[in-house]
Design an enzyme around this catalytic site. Structure first.
Site, PDB file in Angstrom:
ATOM      1  N   ASN A   1       3.394 -39.148  38.783  1.00 33.38           N
ATOM      2  CA  ASN A   1       2.947 -40.536  38.864  1.00 33.38           C
ATOM      3  C   ASN A   1       4.202 -41.400  38.787  1.00 33.38           C
ATOM      4  O   ASN A   1       4.774 -41.568  37.715  1.00 33.38           O
ATOM      5  CB  ASN A   1       1.992 -40.812  37.684  1.00 33.38           C
ATOM      6  CG  ASN A   1       1.615 -42.276  37.572  1.00 33.38           C
ATOM      7  OD1 ASN A   1       1.882 -43.066  38.476  1.00 33.38           O
ATOM      8  ND2 ASN A   1       1.001 -42.635  36.451  1.00 33.38           N
TER       9      ASN A   1
ATOM     10  N   LYS B   1       4.521 -44.485  39.161  1.00 32.75           N
ATOM     11  CA  LYS B   1       4.255 -45.836  38.641  1.00 32.75           C
ATOM     12  C   LYS B   1       4.932 -46.880  39.530  1.00 32.75           C
ATOM     13  O   LYS B   1       5.057 -46.670  40.728  1.00 32.75           O
ATOM     14  CB  LYS B   1       4.675 -45.935  37.171  1.00 32.75           C
ATOM     15  CG  LYS B   1       4.061 -44.791  36.338  1.00 32.75           C
ATOM     16  CD  LYS B   1       4.151 -45.009  34.877  1.00 32.75           C
ATOM     17  CE  LYS B   1       3.471 -43.855  34.148  1.00 32.75           C
ATOM     18  NZ  LYS B   1       3.449 -44.019  32.707  1.00 32.75           N
TER      19      LYS B   1
ATOM     20  N   HIS C   1      -5.961 -45.009  35.058  1.00 35.87           N
ATOM     21  CA  HIS C   1      -4.791 -44.812  34.202  1.00 35.87           C
ATOM     22  C   HIS C   1      -4.812 -45.863  33.083  1.00 35.87           C
ATOM     23  O   HIS C   1      -5.224 -47.000  33.302  1.00 35.87           O
ATOM     24  CB  HIS C   1      -3.503 -44.933  35.031  1.00 35.87           C
ATOM     25  CG  HIS C   1      -2.299 -44.490  34.267  1.00 35.87           C
ATOM     26  ND1 HIS C   1      -1.675 -45.302  33.336  1.00 35.87           N
ATOM     27  CD2 HIS C   1      -1.627 -43.315  34.264  1.00 35.87           C
ATOM     28  CE1 HIS C   1      -0.665 -44.623  32.800  1.00 35.87           C
ATOM     29  NE2 HIS C   1      -0.617 -43.426  33.340  1.00 35.87           N
TER      30      HIS C   1
ATOM     31  N   GLU D   1      -2.620 -47.667  31.887  1.00 40.88           N
ATOM     32  CA  GLU D   1      -1.891 -48.908  32.217  1.00 40.88           C
ATOM     33  C   GLU D   1      -2.759 -49.819  33.083  1.00 40.88           C
ATOM     34  O   GLU D   1      -2.679 -51.044  32.971  1.00 40.88           O
ATOM     35  CB  GLU D   1      -0.558 -48.558  32.905  1.00 40.88           C
ATOM     36  CG  GLU D   1       0.438 -47.979  31.897  1.00 40.88           C
ATOM     37  CD  GLU D   1       1.433 -46.996  32.466  1.00 40.88           C
ATOM     38  OE1 GLU D   1       1.595 -46.936  33.699  1.00 40.88           O
ATOM     39  OE2 GLU D   1       2.066 -46.267  31.669  1.00 40.88           O
TER      40      GLU D   1
ATOM     41  N   GLU E   1      -4.528 -38.247  28.826  1.00 42.02           N
ATOM     42  CA  GLU E   1      -3.240 -38.845  28.464  1.00 42.02           C
ATOM     43  C   GLU E   1      -3.403 -39.735  27.237  1.00 42.02           C
ATOM     44  O   GLU E   1      -3.851 -40.889  27.361  1.00 42.02           O
ATOM     45  CB  GLU E   1      -2.712 -39.697  29.618  1.00 42.02           C
ATOM     46  CG  GLU E   1      -2.557 -38.949  30.918  1.00 42.02           C
ATOM     47  CD  GLU E   1      -1.618 -39.684  31.873  1.00 42.02           C
ATOM     48  OE1 GLU E   1      -0.596 -39.094  32.235  1.00 42.02           O
ATOM     49  OE2 GLU E   1      -1.900 -40.841  32.233  1.00 42.02           O
TER      50      GLU E   1
ATOM     51  N   GLY F   1       5.164 -42.407  27.942  1.00 40.25           N
ATOM     52  CA  GLY F   1       6.446 -43.107  28.071  1.00 40.25           C
ATOM     53  C   GLY F   1       7.129 -43.372  26.745  1.00 40.25           C
ATOM     54  O   GLY F   1       8.087 -44.136  26.668  1.00 40.25           O
TER      55      GLY F   1
ATOM     56  N   SER G   1       4.709 -37.948  28.201  1.00 43.44           N
ATOM     57  CA  SER G   1       6.035 -37.435  27.845  1.00 43.44           C
ATOM     58  C   SER G   1       6.186 -35.926  28.039  1.00 43.44           C
ATOM     59  O   SER G   1       6.908 -35.268  27.286  1.00 43.44           O
ATOM     60  CB  SER G   1       6.406 -37.839  26.410  1.00 43.44           C
ATOM     61  OG  SER G   1       6.394 -39.253  26.287  1.00 43.44           O
TER      62      SER G   1
HETATM   63  P1  PGA Z   1       5.115 -40.212  30.960  1.00 47.02           P
HETATM   64  O1  PGA Z   1       3.879 -40.855  31.762  1.00 47.02           O
HETATM   65  O2  PGA Z   1       5.279 -38.807  31.448  1.00 47.02           O
HETATM   66  O3  PGA Z   1       6.292 -41.081  31.318  1.00 47.02           O
HETATM   67  O4  PGA Z   1       4.760 -40.283  29.510  1.00 47.02           O
HETATM   68  C1  PGA Z   1       2.735 -40.099  32.068  1.00 47.02           C
HETATM   69  C2  PGA Z   1       1.709 -40.980  32.752  1.00 47.02           C
HETATM   70  O5  PGA Z   1       1.517 -42.120  32.312  1.00 47.02           O
HETATM   71  O6  PGA Z   1       1.066 -40.572  33.746  1.00 47.02           O
END
Ligand code: PGA
Length: 255
Positions: A10, A12, A99, A101, A171, A177, A217
């Protein structure tokens, strides 16, 4: 039956079309060394989908293309929105929905996530349905009930036949992140609760076919702890998907 693992990147809101082309060339080159037992997917921003597709097509790469979001109508007066039909034409076979976000910054509700998942299925694109709890929910001991209710809501009106190909991505919001991963045991516990919900909704046979990914992460240094977990079938990768060698290392861990 054994589920085929998936590593999905992803990206983003990262990578211009030119930068996306460069990253895809690196991935495609590395991936040509072949890791056929894993489904590998990249989800760049909308503006880079075509550039990425051209590179993958040119290299005859088995890497699949997905989007990060979609609107639920096929066309019409919805300024700024992108339809499943548009994604389909660009070669997207998967699309992330719900997601955290999107839920946080764009106020997406469970109902909207469901409408998006159904619109994708209608257009023959596989939804990757995200779910995950906040730290407060976890500390209140409500993780499993919260996450499984998100999964149920996203699948309202989705038949067993259609659900079979859908992917769930668990997640935990506090692990995205932040460098803070859920322990593999914590992730497995929630993914196993998700599997039980899928069994309840669709029966054992279908539920055992459905892939559940972990995200938050995940990186080359911790992936090996997730691989043996029986209900985790791969990862949805943010930060580590932006570095070609890291992303390929994650794929290799699942080979
Ligand atoms: P990350 O993000 O690996 O940077 O924690 C995962 C995601 O939000 O899909």
């Amino acid at each position: 039956m054994a589920r085929r693992p998936m590593i999905a990147g992803n990206w983003k809101m990262n990578k211009t079309a030119a930068e996306a082309t460069e990253l895809t060339q690196k991935l495609s080159f590395e991936y040509m060394k072949e890791y056929k037992s894993v489904d590998v997917l990249v989800c760049p921003p909308f503006t880079s989908l075509r550039s990425v597709r051209i590179v993958l097509g040119f290299d005859k790469s088995p890497i699949k293309l997905g989007a990060q979001d979609v609107f639920w109508e096929d066309e019409g007066a919805f300024t700024g929105a992108i339809s499943p039909k548009m994604l389909k034409e660009l070669g997207c076979t998967y699309c992330i929905v719900g997601h955290s976000e999107r839920r946080e910054f764009f106020h997406e509700t469970d109902e909207m996530v469901n409408a998006k998942a159904r619109a994708l299925i209608r257009n023959n694109i596989i939804p990757i349905i995200c779910c995950g709890e906040s730290l407060a929910t976890r500390e209140a001991g409500e993780t499993a009930s919260y996450v499984t209710s998100q999964v149920r809501a996203a699948l309202v009106g989705v038949t067993a036949d259609d659900a079979q190909r859908a992917v769930i991505a668990y997640e935990p919001i506090w692990a995205i992140g932040t460098g803070r991963t859920a322990t593999p045991e914590m992730a497995e516990e929630t993914c196993s609760a998700i599997r039980d919900t899928l069994i309840e909704l669709y029966g054992d046979e279908i539920a055992q076919e459905m892939r559940i990914l972990y995200g938050g992460s995940m990186k080359p240094s911790n992936v090996k702890h997730f691989v043996p977990m029986p209900n985790i079938d791969g990862g949805l990768i943010g930060g580590a998907a932006l570095v070609a060698t890291d992303f390929i290392d994650l794929v290799k861990a699942y080979v």
